[in-house]
Motif scaffolding. Structure first.
Motif, PDB file in Angstrom:
ATOM      1  N   GLY A  92       5.854   5.536 -12.726  1.00 27.08           N
ATOM      2  CA  GLY A  92       4.750   5.231 -11.820  1.00 27.08           C
ATOM      3  C   GLY A  92       5.219   5.171 -10.376  1.00 27.08           C
ATOM      4  N   ALA A  93       6.373   4.582 -10.164  1.00 26.73           N
ATOM      5  CA  ALA A  93       6.922   4.518  -8.805  1.00 26.73           C
ATOM      6  C   ALA A  93       7.233   5.925  -8.291  1.00 26.73           C
ATOM      7  N   GLN A  94       7.820   6.741  -9.145  1.00 26.38           N
ATOM      8  CA  GLN A  94       8.194   8.102  -8.752  1.00 26.38           C
ATOM      9  C   GLN A  94       6.980   8.945  -8.372  1.00 26.38           C
ATOM     10  N   TYR A  95       5.934   8.869  -9.178  1.00 26.27           N
ATOM     11  CA  TYR A  95       4.797   9.766  -8.990  1.00 26.27           C
ATOM     12  C   TYR A  95       3.686   9.221  -8.098  1.00 26.27           C
ATOM     13  N   VAL A  96       3.696   7.916  -7.824  1.00 26.72           N
ATOM     14  CA  VAL A  96       2.626   7.357  -7.003  1.00 26.72           C
ATOM     15  C   VAL A  96       3.193   6.589  -5.810  1.00 26.72           C
ATOM     16  N   ALA A 102       0.928   2.823   1.798  1.00 24.61           N
ATOM     17  CA  ALA A 102      -0.133   1.904   1.365  1.00 24.61           C
ATOM     18  C   ALA A 102      -1.522   2.424   1.726  1.00 24.61           C
ATOM     19  N   LYS A 103      -1.671   3.014   2.890  1.00 22.29           N
ATOM     20  CA  LYS A 103      -2.986   3.513   3.299  1.00 22.29           C
ATOM     21  C   LYS A 103      -3.448   4.645   2.389  1.00 22.29           C
ATOM     22  N   THR A 104      -2.556   5.578   2.083  1.00 23.32           N
ATOM     23  CA  THR A 104      -2.906   6.691   1.193  1.00 23.32           C
ATOM     24  C   THR A 104      -3.246   6.168  -0.198  1.00 23.32           C
ATOM     25  N   LEU A 105      -2.453   5.216  -0.698  1.00 26.60           N
ATOM     26  CA  LEU A 105      -2.713   4.620  -2.002  1.00 26.60           C
ATOM     27  C   LEU A 105      -4.100   3.974  -2.023  1.00 26.60           C
ATOM     28  N   ALA A 106      -4.405   3.204  -0.997  1.00 24.39           N
ATOM     29  CA  ALA A 106      -5.713   2.541  -0.917  1.00 24.39           C
ATOM     30  C   ALA A 106      -6.842   3.574  -0.876  1.00 24.39           C
ATOM     31  N   ASP A 107      -6.669   4.609  -0.077  1.00 23.92           N
ATOM     32  CA  ASP A 107      -7.704   5.640   0.054  1.00 23.92           C
ATOM     33  C   ASP A 107      -7.903   6.397  -1.255  1.00 23.92           C
ATOM     34  N   LYS A 108      -6.813   6.784  -1.897  1.00 23.28           N
ATOM     35  CA  LYS A 108      -6.913   7.579  -3.135  1.00 23.28           C
ATOM     36  C   LYS A 108      -7.525   6.784  -4.280  1.00 23.28           C
ATOM     37  N   ASN A 114      -5.010  -4.192   1.899  1.00 20.32           N
ATOM     38  CA  ASN A 114      -4.332  -5.401   1.414  1.00 20.32           C
ATOM     39  C   ASN A 114      -3.982  -5.270  -0.064  1.00 20.32           C
ATOM     40  N   TRP A 115      -4.936  -4.748  -0.852  1.00 17.71           N
ATOM     41  CA  TRP A 115      -4.667  -4.540  -2.267  1.00 17.71           C
ATOM     42  C   TRP A 115      -3.481  -3.601  -2.443  1.00 17.71           C
ATOM     43  N   ALA A 116      -3.428  -2.540  -1.650  1.00 17.14           N
ATOM     44  CA  ALA A 116      -2.352  -1.550  -1.780  1.00 17.14           C
ATOM     45  C   ALA A 116      -0.987  -2.177  -1.510  1.00 17.14           C
ATOM     46  N   TYR A 117      -0.898  -3.008  -0.480  1.00 16.39           N
ATOM     47  CA  TYR A 117       0.386  -3.673  -0.199  1.00 16.39           C
ATOM     48  C   TYR A 117       0.763  -4.637  -1.321  1.00 16.39           C
ATOM     49  N   ILE A 118      -0.207  -5.392  -1.813  1.00 13.39           N
ATOM     50  CA  ILE A 118       0.060  -6.315  -2.921  1.00 13.39           C
ATOM     51  C   ILE A 118       0.483  -5.527  -4.159  1.00 13.39           C
ATOM     52  N   PHE A 119      -0.199  -4.434  -4.452  1.00  9.45           N
ATOM     53  CA  PHE A 119       0.121  -3.622  -5.614  1.00  9.45           C
ATOM     54  C   PHE A 119       1.529  -3.035  -5.510  1.00  9.45           C
ATOM     55  N   LYS A 120       1.874  -2.513  -4.351  1.00 11.44           N
ATOM     56  CA  LYS A 120       3.212  -1.954  -4.172  1.00 11.44           C
ATOM     57  C   LYS A 120       4.282  -3.037  -4.364  1.00 11.44           C
ATOM     58  N   GLY A 121       4.044  -4.206  -3.794  1.00 10.17           N
ATOM     59  CA  GLY A 121       4.990  -5.308  -3.972  1.00 10.17           C
ATOM     60  C   GLY A 121       5.113  -5.721  -5.424  1.00 10.17           C
ATOM     61  N   TYR A 122       3.979  -5.813  -6.093  1.00 11.10           N
ATOM     62  CA  TYR A 122       3.957  -6.152  -7.518  1.00 11.10           C
ATOM     63  C   TYR A 122       4.729  -5.122  -8.328  1.00 11.10           C
ATOM     64  N   PHE A 123       4.518  -3.862  -8.024  1.00 13.79           N
ATOM     65  CA  PHE A 123       5.157  -2.791  -8.781  1.00 13.79           C
ATOM     66  C   PHE A 123       6.673  -2.830  -8.616  1.00 13.79           C
TER      67      PHE A 123
END
Length: 146
Positions: A92-96, A102-108, A114-123
């Motif tokens: 998941g880290a490799q492909y996403v 974070a902005k691209t993750l949130a948009d996609k 904020n969710w994207a930053y929390i998700f990346k940190g969690y991951f």
């Protein structure tokens, strides 16, 4: 409060709890395996909720296997299942996560920044956490012998 808000808040809370249970509250191999089993069952349930909500989540299989293996206190199966969990997070880290900021993750994904930053940190925390679990399992005695 919406379910999304609750699940977003659970990401750092579950990580903090996980780190505590494995690094501070697992003095014996039996404690370690019991805590890993409970944590993996929690995350398997979370994956099941994601699937129920129409999202893809392979964590239901890897966390389910890990929960069962650690519940049975089987060292080799617990190590193998933990490796599967790490592989799932690594892929998941490799492909996403490594390809998207974070902005691209949130948009996609249609989520907030904020969710994207929390998700990346969690991951990333999850990759380190489950690697720590693997290390502790491999270094521990079999709980059936302890």
């Amino acid at each position: 409060m919406s379910l999304n808000a609750v699940l977003t808040a659970l990401m750092p809370i579950s990580q903090a709890t996980s780190w505590f249970l494995v690094t501070k509250a697992s003095d014996t191999p039996k404690d370690l395996y019991a805590n890993v089993s409970k944590l993996a069952l929690f995350y398997a349930g979370w994956a099941g909720l994601n699937i129920y909500r129409g999202r893809s989540d392979v964590g239901i299989a890897s966390m389910g296997c890990l929960s069962l293996a650690s519940y049975c206190q089987h060292k080799n199966l617990t190590a193998a299942s933990t490796a599967l969990v790490i592989a799932n997070f690594g892929l998941g880290a490799q492909y996403v996560l490594l390809q998207w900021d974070a902005k691209t993750l949130a948009d996609k994904l249609g989520r907030s920044i904020n969710w994207a930053y929390i998700f990346k940190g969690y991951f990333y925390s999850s990759i380190l956490f489950w690697s720590t679990v693997m290390y502790k399992v491999v270094k521990s005695e079999s709980p059936k012998q302890a």
